[in-house]
Design a protein around this motif. Structure first.
Motif, short mmCIF file in Angstrom:
data_model
loop_
_atom_site.label_atom_id
_atom_site.label_comp_id
_atom_site.label_asym_id
_atom_site.label_seq_id
_atom_site.Cartn_x
_atom_site.Cartn_y
_atom_site.Cartn_z
N UNK A 72 0.87 -1.17 0.00
CA UNK A 72 0.00 0.00 0.00
C UNK A 72 0.91 1.22 0.00
N UNK A 73 0.58 2.20 -0.85
CA UNK A 73 1.46 3.37 -0.96
C UNK A 73 0.64 4.65 -1.09
N UNK A 74 0.97 5.63 -0.26
CA UNK A 74 0.30 6.94 -0.30
C UNK A 74 1.05 7.84 -1.27
N UNK A 75 0.84 7.58 -2.54
CA UNK A 75 1.57 8.29 -3.60
C UNK A 75 0.61 8.90 -4.61
N UNK A 76 -0.62 9.13 -4.21
CA UNK A 76 -1.65 9.59 -5.14
C UNK A 76 -1.48 11.04 -5.58
N UNK A 77 -0.73 11.84 -4.83
CA UNK A 77 -0.55 13.25 -5.19
C UNK A 77 0.21 13.43 -6.49
N UNK A 78 1.19 12.58 -6.74
CA UNK A 78 2.07 12.77 -7.89
C UNK A 78 1.92 11.71 -8.98
N UNK A 79 1.23 10.62 -8.70
CA UNK A 79 1.19 9.51 -9.65
C UNK A 79 -0.24 9.08 -9.95
N UNK A 80 -0.50 8.83 -11.23
CA UNK A 80 -1.74 8.22 -11.68
C UNK A 80 -1.47 6.73 -11.87
N UNK A 81 -2.46 5.88 -11.64
CA UNK A 81 -2.23 4.43 -11.77
C UNK A 81 -1.59 4.02 -13.10
N UNK A 82 -2.05 4.59 -14.20
CA UNK A 82 -1.53 4.21 -15.52
C UNK A 82 -0.04 4.54 -15.66
N UNK A 83 0.42 5.56 -14.94
CA UNK A 83 1.83 5.97 -15.03
C UNK A 83 2.75 5.10 -14.18
N UNK A 84 2.17 4.33 -13.28
CA UNK A 84 2.96 3.49 -12.39
C UNK A 84 3.27 2.12 -12.98
#
Length: 109
Positions: A47-59
């Motif tokens: 689980x990662x709190x990285x929603x501010x800078x990353x969209x799922x498709x970019x990960x």
């Protein structure tokens, strides 16, 4: 002060993000990540709190560093098995990733 032997206790490896979902039940905005660490380690979840800078498709297919030998942690209905590493930037958490593609499961250190 930490000693080098303390650092060596951490098993930090390169994994590739292969699946991402919004983590609706998390207290703070987060994603569920599935990572592939190669044949020797296999697939793990985080689980990662990285929603501010990353969209799922970019990960998807992004290589990142993660600690793979921390105890698992239950977060809502999801078992997080590894800790994906990042640093706090001005606009959110920035993932730590290799500068160029490397073999999955490669160890830091």
């Amino acid at each position: 002060m930490a000693e080098f032997k303390d650092f060596m206790k951490l098993d930090i490896r390169v994994g590739k993000i292969i699946k991402v979902e919004n983590f609706e039940k998390a207290n703070d905005p987060a994603y569920k990540l599935w990572l592939d660490f190669g044949e020797d380690i296999g697939k793990k979840k985080s689980s990662a709190q990285i929603t501010d800078l990353y969209e799922p498709k970019d990960l998807i297919n992004k290589q990142v560093l993660a600690i793979i030998n921390f105890p698992q942690k239950q977060i809502a209905d999801f078992m997080s098995e590894v800790l994906v590493l990042g640093v706090y930037g001005k606009e959110g958490v920035v993932l730590i990733e290799p500068e160029q593609e490397v073999d999955l499961g490669s160890r830091l250190g």
